[in-house]
Design a protein around this motif. Structure first.
Motif, PDB file in Angstrom:
ATOM      1  N   GLY A   1       0.881  -1.029  -0.349  1.00  0.00           N
ATOM      2  CA  GLY A   1       0.132   0.016  -0.542  1.00  0.00           C
ATOM      3  C   GLY A   1       0.474   1.473  -0.056  1.00  0.00           C
ATOM      4  N   ALA A   2       0.462   2.262  -0.564  1.00  0.00           N
ATOM      5  CA  ALA A   2       0.981   3.859  -0.466  1.00  0.00           C
ATOM      6  C   ALA A   2      -0.590   4.523  -0.071  1.00  0.00           C
ATOM      7  CB  ALA A   2       1.686   4.088  -1.975  1.00  0.00           C
ATOM      8  N   PRO A   3      -0.718   4.318   0.733  1.00  0.00           N
ATOM      9  CA  PRO A   3      -1.609   5.160   0.940  1.00  0.00           C
ATOM     10  C   PRO A   3      -1.617   6.808   0.660  1.00  0.00           C
ATOM     11  CG  PRO A   3      -0.561   4.622   2.947  1.00  0.00           C
ATOM     12  CD  PRO A   3      -0.264   4.056   2.214  1.00  0.00           C
ATOM     13  N   ASN A   4      -0.522   7.704   0.982  1.00  0.00           N
ATOM     14  CA  ASN A   4      -0.200   9.131   0.320  1.00  0.00           C
ATOM     15  C   ASN A   4       0.177   9.098  -0.719  1.00  0.00           C
ATOM     16  OD1 ASN A   4      -0.429  11.180   2.536  1.00  0.00           O
ATOM     17  ND2 ASN A   4       1.419  11.947   2.393  1.00  0.00           N
ATOM     18  N   HIS A   5       0.493   7.987  -1.650  1.00  0.00           N
ATOM     19  CA  HIS A   5       0.540   8.659  -3.478  1.00  0.00           C
ATOM     20  C   HIS A   5      -0.571   9.566  -3.614  1.00  0.00           C
ATOM     21  CE1 HIS A   5       2.053   8.146  -7.167  1.00  0.00           C
ATOM     22  NE2 HIS A   5       0.290   8.224  -7.827  1.00  0.00           N
ATOM     23  N   GLY A   6      -0.063  10.736  -4.441  1.00  0.00           N
ATOM     24  CA  GLY A   6      -1.081  11.947  -4.873  1.00  0.00           C
ATOM     25  C   GLY A   6      -2.056  12.794  -3.826  1.00  0.00           C
ATOM     26  N   ALA A   7      -0.914  12.885  -2.698  1.00  0.00           N
ATOM     27  CA  ALA A   7      -0.900  13.825  -2.280  1.00  0.00           C
ATOM     28  C   ALA A   7      -3.055  13.067  -0.796  1.00  0.00           C
ATOM     29  CB  ALA A   7      -1.755  15.090  -2.162  1.00  0.00           C
ATOM     30  N   GLY A   8      -2.608  11.818  -0.575  1.00  0.00           N
ATOM     31  CA  GLY A   8      -3.070  11.132  -0.303  1.00  0.00           C
ATOM     32  C   GLY A   8      -4.348  10.963  -0.424  1.00  0.00           C
ATOM     33  N   THR A   9      -4.464  10.163  -1.859  1.00  0.00           N
ATOM     34  CA  THR A   9      -5.563   9.787  -2.388  1.00  0.00           C
ATOM     35  C   THR A   9      -5.225   8.778  -2.412  1.00  0.00           C
ATOM     36  OG1 THR A   9      -5.384  11.294  -5.199  1.00  0.00           O
ATOM     37  CG2 THR A   9      -5.865   9.485  -4.625  1.00  0.00           C
ATOM     38  N   GLY A  10      -4.000   7.247  -2.547  1.00  0.00           N
ATOM     39  CA  GLY A  10      -3.075   6.673  -2.406  1.00  0.00           C
ATOM     40  C   GLY A  10      -3.253   5.709  -3.920  1.00  0.00           C
ATOM     41  N   ARG A  11      -3.125   4.731  -3.773  1.00  0.00           N
ATOM     42  CA  ARG A  11      -2.665   3.788  -3.822  1.00  0.00           C
ATOM     43  C   ARG A  11      -2.400   1.618  -4.049  1.00  0.00           C
ATOM     44  NH1 ARG A  11       2.069   5.784  -8.678  1.00  0.00           N
ATOM     45  NH2 ARG A  11       0.015   5.565  -9.957  1.00  0.00           N
ATOM     46  N   VAL A  12      -2.174   0.902  -4.506  1.00  0.00           N
ATOM     47  CA  VAL A  12      -1.158   0.632  -3.930  1.00  0.00           C
ATOM     48  C   VAL A  12      -0.490  -0.627  -5.914  1.00  0.00           C
ATOM     49  CG1 VAL A  12      -3.206  -0.577  -2.231  1.00  0.00           C
ATOM     50  CG2 VAL A  12      -3.216  -1.729  -5.024  1.00  0.00           C
ATOM     51  N   TYR A  13       0.479  -1.356  -5.026  1.00  0.00           N
ATOM     52  CA  TYR A  13       0.994  -2.260  -5.661  1.00  0.00           C
ATOM     53  C   TYR A  13       1.357  -3.533  -5.897  1.00  0.00           C
ATOM     54  CZ  TYR A  13       3.087   2.503  -6.697  1.00  0.00           C
ATOM     55  OH  TYR A  13       3.801   4.005  -6.400  1.00  0.00           O
TER      56      TYR A  13
END
Length: 142
Positions: A23-35
Motif C-alpha cells: 500500500g502507498a496511502p499517501n500517493h497523490g497527496a493522500g489519494t493512495g494506490r497499491v502495487y
C-alpha cells in the motif's frame, strides 16, 4: 515508488510467497494506490498499479488471500470509507468486485485488515474527536 507516498507502509504476501501487495496511502497527496507484484521463475514482476477508486488513504491496510488471487485494501475518503475487495481475472487484470463501507465519518476510522486463505478479519477503530474516546471492534468474513 515516489518519495513521500508511504509505499510499503502496508504490505501483505500470499502463503505461497509469489504475490505481494504494497500500500502507498499517501500517493497523490493522500489519494493512495497499491502495487501488486507477482513472482514467476524466481523473478518479481514490475508492479501492477491499482489506483484509488475514490481517493483518500487508499492502501492504508492490505491483505492478500485465496492463494494470491484476491486482495483487500482499506480506504478512508468521503463516499468510500471502508474496504475494497479485488480479484484477478483470467486475463491477469485486477478488478474490484466488492466494497464494504464503515459506518463512521472518513478520517475518524482505521480499518486494519488481516487474513488467511479461509477468511478476512477487519478491525474497526473509531476516534470520537471531542472526547478523544477510542473504541475498537472487529468482524470476521469467511
Amino acid at each position: 515508488s515516489i518519495p513521500g507516498d508511504l509505499n510499503g507502509s502496508a504490505a501483505s504476501l500470499n502463503d505461497g510467497g509469489d504475490v505481494a501487495v504494497l500500500g502507498a496511502p499517501n500517493h497523490g497527496a493522500g489519494t493512495g494506490r497499491v502495487y501488486v507484484y507477482t513472482k514467476a521463475s524466481g523473478k518479481w514482476s514490475a508492479p501492477v498499479i491499482v489506483e484509488a477508486p475514490v481517493g483518500g488513504n487508499f492502501g492504508n491496510s492490505v491483505v492478500v488471500a485465496n492463494a494470491g488471487t484476491t486482495f483487500y485494501v482499506s480506504e478512508s475518503a468521503p463516499g468510500a470509507n471502508g474496504f475494497y475487495a479485488y480479484r484477478t481475472t483470467d486475463a491477469g487484470v485486477w478488478e474490484n468486485f466488492a466494497f464494504m463501507s464503515s459506518p463512521f465519518q472518513p478520517g475518524s476510522t482505521n480499518l486494519p485488515l488481516a487474513g488467511s486463505q479461509s477468511g478476512l478479519i477487519v478491525g474497526l477503530t473509531h476516534d470520537n474527536d471531542p472526547n478523544f474516546a477510542i473504541w475498537a471492534t472487529g468482524f470476521i468474513l469467511e
